[in-house]
Design a protein around this motif. Structure first.
Motif, PDB file in Angstrom:
ATOM      1  N   LEU A 239     -37.657 -21.227   5.817  1.00  0.00           N
ATOM      2  CA  LEU A 239     -36.816 -21.381   4.638  1.00  0.00           C
ATOM      3  C   LEU A 239     -35.466 -20.731   4.909  1.00  0.00           C
ATOM      4  O   LEU A 239     -35.403 -19.574   5.328  1.00  0.00           O
ATOM      5  CB  LEU A 239     -37.490 -20.725   3.426  1.00  0.00           C
ATOM      6  CG  LEU A 239     -36.904 -21.028   2.070  1.00  0.00           C
ATOM      7  CD1 LEU A 239     -37.261 -22.455   1.659  1.00  0.00           C
ATOM      8  CD2 LEU A 239     -37.430 -20.066   1.034  1.00  0.00           C
ATOM      9  N   ILE A 240     -34.388 -21.483   4.692  1.00  0.00           N
ATOM     10  CA  ILE A 240     -33.052 -20.939   4.874  1.00  0.00           C
ATOM     11  C   ILE A 240     -32.381 -20.830   3.513  1.00  0.00           C
ATOM     12  O   ILE A 240     -32.465 -21.741   2.695  1.00  0.00           O
ATOM     13  CB  ILE A 240     -32.218 -21.796   5.852  1.00  0.00           C
ATOM     14  CG1 ILE A 240     -30.876 -21.128   6.146  1.00  0.00           C
ATOM     15  CG2 ILE A 240     -32.000 -23.202   5.344  1.00  0.00           C
ATOM     16  CD1 ILE A 240     -30.179 -21.676   7.356  1.00  0.00           C
ATOM     17  N   THR A 241     -31.765 -19.663   3.249  1.00  0.00           N
ATOM     18  CA  THR A 241     -31.083 -19.409   1.984  1.00  0.00           C
ATOM     19  C   THR A 241     -29.623 -19.114   2.270  1.00  0.00           C
ATOM     20  O   THR A 241     -29.312 -18.242   3.080  1.00  0.00           O
ATOM     21  CB  THR A 241     -31.716 -18.213   1.250  1.00  0.00           C
ATOM     22  OG1 THR A 241     -33.112 -18.452   1.120  1.00  0.00           O
ATOM     23  CG2 THR A 241     -31.110 -18.011  -0.115  1.00  0.00           C
ATOM     24  N   VAL A 242     -28.737 -19.841   1.604  1.00  0.00           N
ATOM     25  CA  VAL A 242     -27.296 -19.652   1.763  1.00  0.00           C
ATOM     26  C   VAL A 242     -26.748 -19.181   0.423  1.00  0.00           C
ATOM     27  O   VAL A 242     -26.930 -19.839  -0.599  1.00  0.00           O
ATOM     28  CB  VAL A 242     -26.598 -20.955   2.210  1.00  0.00           C
ATOM     29  CG1 VAL A 242     -25.112 -20.742   2.386  1.00  0.00           C
ATOM     30  CG2 VAL A 242     -27.204 -21.477   3.496  1.00  0.00           C
ATOM     31  N   LYS A 243     -26.068 -18.007   0.426  1.00  0.00           N
ATOM     32  CA  LYS A 243     -25.485 -17.450  -0.794  1.00  0.00           C
ATOM     33  C   LYS A 243     -23.980 -17.357  -0.638  1.00  0.00           C
ATOM     34  O   LYS A 243     -23.482 -17.006   0.428  1.00  0.00           O
ATOM     35  CB  LYS A 243     -26.043 -16.048  -1.067  1.00  0.00           C
ATOM     36  CG  LYS A 243     -27.510 -16.016  -1.385  1.00  0.00           C
ATOM     37  CD  LYS A 243     -27.991 -14.609  -1.617  1.00  0.00           C
ATOM     38  CE  LYS A 243     -29.504 -14.582  -1.793  1.00  0.00           C
ATOM     39  NZ  LYS A 243     -30.024 -13.224  -1.828  1.00  0.00           N
ATOM     40  N   GLY A 244     -23.284 -17.667  -1.730  1.00  0.00           N
ATOM     41  CA  GLY A 244     -21.831 -17.595  -1.725  1.00  0.00           C
ATOM     42  C   GLY A 244     -21.317 -17.342  -3.121  1.00  0.00           C
ATOM     43  O   GLY A 244     -22.086 -17.113  -4.056  1.00  0.00           O
ATOM     44  N   LYS A 245     -19.984 -17.432  -3.278  1.00  0.00           N
ATOM     45  CA  LYS A 245     -19.375 -17.120  -4.575  1.00  0.00           C
ATOM     46  C   LYS A 245     -19.717 -18.147  -5.650  1.00  0.00           C
ATOM     47  O   LYS A 245     -19.705 -17.841  -6.827  1.00  0.00           O
ATOM     48  CB  LYS A 245     -17.864 -16.991  -4.430  1.00  0.00           C
ATOM     49  CG  LYS A 245     -17.165 -18.258  -4.000  1.00  0.00           C
ATOM     50  CD  LYS A 245     -15.675 -18.086  -3.858  1.00  0.00           C
ATOM     51  CE  LYS A 245     -15.061 -19.412  -3.418  1.00  0.00           C
ATOM     52  NZ  LYS A 245     -13.670 -19.304  -3.125  1.00  0.00           N
ATOM     53  N   LEU A 246     -20.043 -19.392  -5.261  1.00  0.00           N
ATOM     54  CA  LEU A 246     -20.333 -20.445  -6.235  1.00  0.00           C
ATOM     55  C   LEU A 246     -21.817 -20.589  -6.559  1.00  0.00           C
ATOM     56  O   LEU A 246     -22.177 -21.304  -7.488  1.00  0.00           O
ATOM     57  CB  LEU A 246     -19.788 -21.793  -5.749  1.00  0.00           C
ATOM     58  CG  LEU A 246     -18.279 -21.887  -5.604  1.00  0.00           C
ATOM     59  CD1 LEU A 246     -17.878 -23.253  -5.099  1.00  0.00           C
ATOM     60  CD2 LEU A 246     -17.587 -21.597  -6.925  1.00  0.00           C
ATOM     61  N   GLY A 247     -22.685 -19.955  -5.792  1.00  0.00           N
ATOM     62  CA  GLY A 247     -24.117 -20.058  -6.083  1.00  0.00           C
ATOM     63  C   GLY A 247     -24.983 -19.807  -4.868  1.00  0.00           C
ATOM     64  O   GLY A 247     -24.540 -19.249  -3.863  1.00  0.00           O
ATOM     65  N   GLU A 248     -26.232 -20.241  -4.988  1.00  0.00           N
ATOM     66  CA  GLU A 248     -27.227 -20.024  -3.938  1.00  0.00           C
ATOM     67  C   GLU A 248     -28.024 -21.306  -3.733  1.00  0.00           C
ATOM     68  O   GLU A 248     -28.413 -21.957  -4.691  1.00  0.00           O
ATOM     69  CB  GLU A 248     -28.158 -18.887  -4.376  1.00  0.00           C
ATOM     70  CG  GLU A 248     -29.275 -18.595  -3.431  1.00  0.00           C
ATOM     71  CD  GLU A 248     -30.173 -17.466  -3.934  1.00  0.00           C
ATOM     72  OE1 GLU A 248     -31.351 -17.471  -3.545  1.00  0.00           O
ATOM     73  OE2 GLU A 248     -29.704 -16.609  -4.698  1.00  0.00           O
TER      74      GLU A 248
ATOM     75  N   VAL B 157     -23.297 -24.494   3.285  1.00  0.00           N
ATOM     76  CA  VAL B 157     -22.263 -23.473   3.486  1.00  0.00           C
ATOM     77  C   VAL B 157     -20.969 -23.892   2.793  1.00  0.00           C
ATOM     78  O   VAL B 157     -20.333 -23.095   2.093  1.00  0.00           O
ATOM     79  CB  VAL B 157     -22.036 -23.222   4.997  1.00  0.00           C
ATOM     80  CG1 VAL B 157     -20.793 -22.391   5.240  1.00  0.00           C
ATOM     81  CG2 VAL B 157     -23.246 -22.532   5.603  1.00  0.00           C
ATOM     82  N   GLU B 158     -20.561 -25.160   2.958  1.00  0.00           N
ATOM     83  CA  GLU B 158     -19.341 -25.635   2.300  1.00  0.00           C
ATOM     84  C   GLU B 158     -19.503 -25.644   0.782  1.00  0.00           C
ATOM     85  O   GLU B 158     -18.553 -25.376   0.046  1.00  0.00           O
ATOM     86  CB  GLU B 158     -18.982 -27.041   2.785  1.00  0.00           C
ATOM     87  CG  GLU B 158     -18.327 -27.049   4.143  1.00  0.00           C
ATOM     88  CD  GLU B 158     -17.797 -28.425   4.515  1.00  0.00           C
ATOM     89  OE1 GLU B 158     -17.324 -29.150   3.622  1.00  0.00           O
ATOM     90  OE2 GLU B 158     -17.869 -28.759   5.706  1.00  0.00           O
ATOM     91  N   GLY B 159     -20.693 -25.969   0.303  1.00  0.00           N
ATOM     92  CA  GLY B 159     -20.938 -26.029  -1.132  1.00  0.00           C
ATOM     93  C   GLY B 159     -20.818 -24.690  -1.819  1.00  0.00           C
ATOM     94  O   GLY B 159     -20.192 -24.586  -2.877  1.00  0.00           O
ATOM     95  N   VAL B 160     -21.399 -23.634  -1.238  1.00  0.00           N
ATOM     96  CA  VAL B 160     -21.351 -22.316  -1.881  1.00  0.00           C
ATOM     97  C   VAL B 160     -20.001 -21.639  -1.694  1.00  0.00           C
ATOM     98  O   VAL B 160     -19.681 -20.692  -2.400  1.00  0.00           O
ATOM     99  CB  VAL B 160     -22.492 -21.384  -1.394  1.00  0.00           C
ATOM    100  CG1 VAL B 160     -23.839 -21.940  -1.766  1.00  0.00           C
ATOM    101  CG2 VAL B 160     -22.397 -21.108   0.085  1.00  0.00           C
TER     102      VAL B 160
ATOM    103  N   HIS C 194     -22.054 -26.938  -6.553  1.00  0.00           N
ATOM    104  CA  HIS C 194     -22.189 -26.387  -5.206  1.00  0.00           C
ATOM    105  C   HIS C 194     -23.225 -27.148  -4.393  1.00  0.00           C
ATOM    106  O   HIS C 194     -23.315 -26.991  -3.193  1.00  0.00           O
ATOM    107  CB  HIS C 194     -22.533 -24.889  -5.263  1.00  0.00           C
ATOM    108  CG  HIS C 194     -23.843 -24.603  -5.944  1.00  0.00           C
ATOM    109  ND1 HIS C 194     -23.970 -24.532  -7.308  1.00  0.00           N
ATOM    110  CD2 HIS C 194     -25.073 -24.384  -5.440  1.00  0.00           C
ATOM    111  CE1 HIS C 194     -25.226 -24.267  -7.625  1.00  0.00           C
ATOM    112  NE2 HIS C 194     -25.925 -24.178  -6.503  1.00  0.00           N
ATOM    113  N   ASP C 195     -24.023 -28.007  -5.047  1.00  0.00           N
ATOM    114  CA  ASP C 195     -25.097 -28.759  -4.394  1.00  0.00           C
ATOM    115  C   ASP C 195     -24.652 -30.207  -4.170  1.00  0.00           C
ATOM    116  O   ASP C 195     -24.556 -30.988  -5.117  1.00  0.00           O
ATOM    117  CB  ASP C 195     -26.353 -28.705  -5.261  1.00  0.00           C
ATOM    118  CG  ASP C 195     -27.588 -29.236  -4.553  1.00  0.00           C
ATOM    119  OD1 ASP C 195     -27.436 -29.857  -3.484  1.00  0.00           O
ATOM    120  OD2 ASP C 195     -28.697 -29.021  -5.070  1.00  0.00           O
TER     121      ASP C 195
END
Length: 180
Positions: A23-32, A75-78, A139-140
């Motif tokens: 499972l890969i989780t990407v977190k950023g300023k716009l969401g997760e 990555v681009e989405g978050v 973000h998705d």
């Protein structure tokens, strides 16, 4: 050899990638965002992520580029977000929204009301003399594309007059009408 899969994924400032089991989780300023993966190995070094495949079997080659593209889109989405714009072409076609409810008048006997997912922000732009535009932002990438395709399916553009719901910038193949 997958050309897409071999490219490293640059991780911008403020984005973190965590890998646990498959499972890969990407977190950023716009969401997760989270994504399951199988058949490939994902490694994060410095400010880049790499997708490697264990062998050159057909299945591993196919998944190599797929998961690299999915991770890049996450990555681009978050970090930046994704936007789709739909244009309503036709006399009397209107769009309005109240919060997460999108109300479409598309020439049917009744208006179509859609409840959108909370992750998607909707905005309707109606200017005098121009076609109404529905702008979807999230973000998705997969969710935005799925909702845009659902909205477009209510009234696909027809080839004679071009009436219907189309993506902004989409070029339609037009047909000649009856020849006199």
């Amino acid at each position: 050899m997958s050309r897409i899969g071999n490219n490293p994924i640059a991780i911008p400032e403020g984005v973190t990638i965590e890998i646990k089991d498959s499972l890969i989780t990407v977190k950023g300023k716009l969401g997760e965002l989270t994504q399951e993966f199988s058949g490939v190995d994902v490694k994060v070094e410095d400010k880049e992520a790499f997708v490697k495949r264990p062998s050159d079997s057909k299945e591993h080659k196919a998944k190599h580029g797929l998961y690299r593209s999915l991770i890049l889109n996450m990555v681009e989405g978050v970090s930046k977000g994704w936007t789709k714009e739909l244009e309503l072409v036709g006399v009397g076609y209107r769009a309005s929204n109240q919060g997460q409810k999108l109300d479409l008048a598309l020439g049917f006997s009744h208006n179509i009301v859609i409840d959108l997912a909370p992750e998607v922000q909707v905005e309707t732009i109606s200017e005098k003399g121009k076609n109404p535009i529905v702008k979807l932002t999230s973000h998705d990438k997969q969710l935005v594309g799925q909702i845009a395709a659902k909205i477009r399916s209510f009234r696909k553009p027809e080839p004679y007059k071009g009436k219907g719901i189309k993506f902004v910038g989409e070029i339609l193949r037009r047909k000649a009408g009856k020849s006199a």
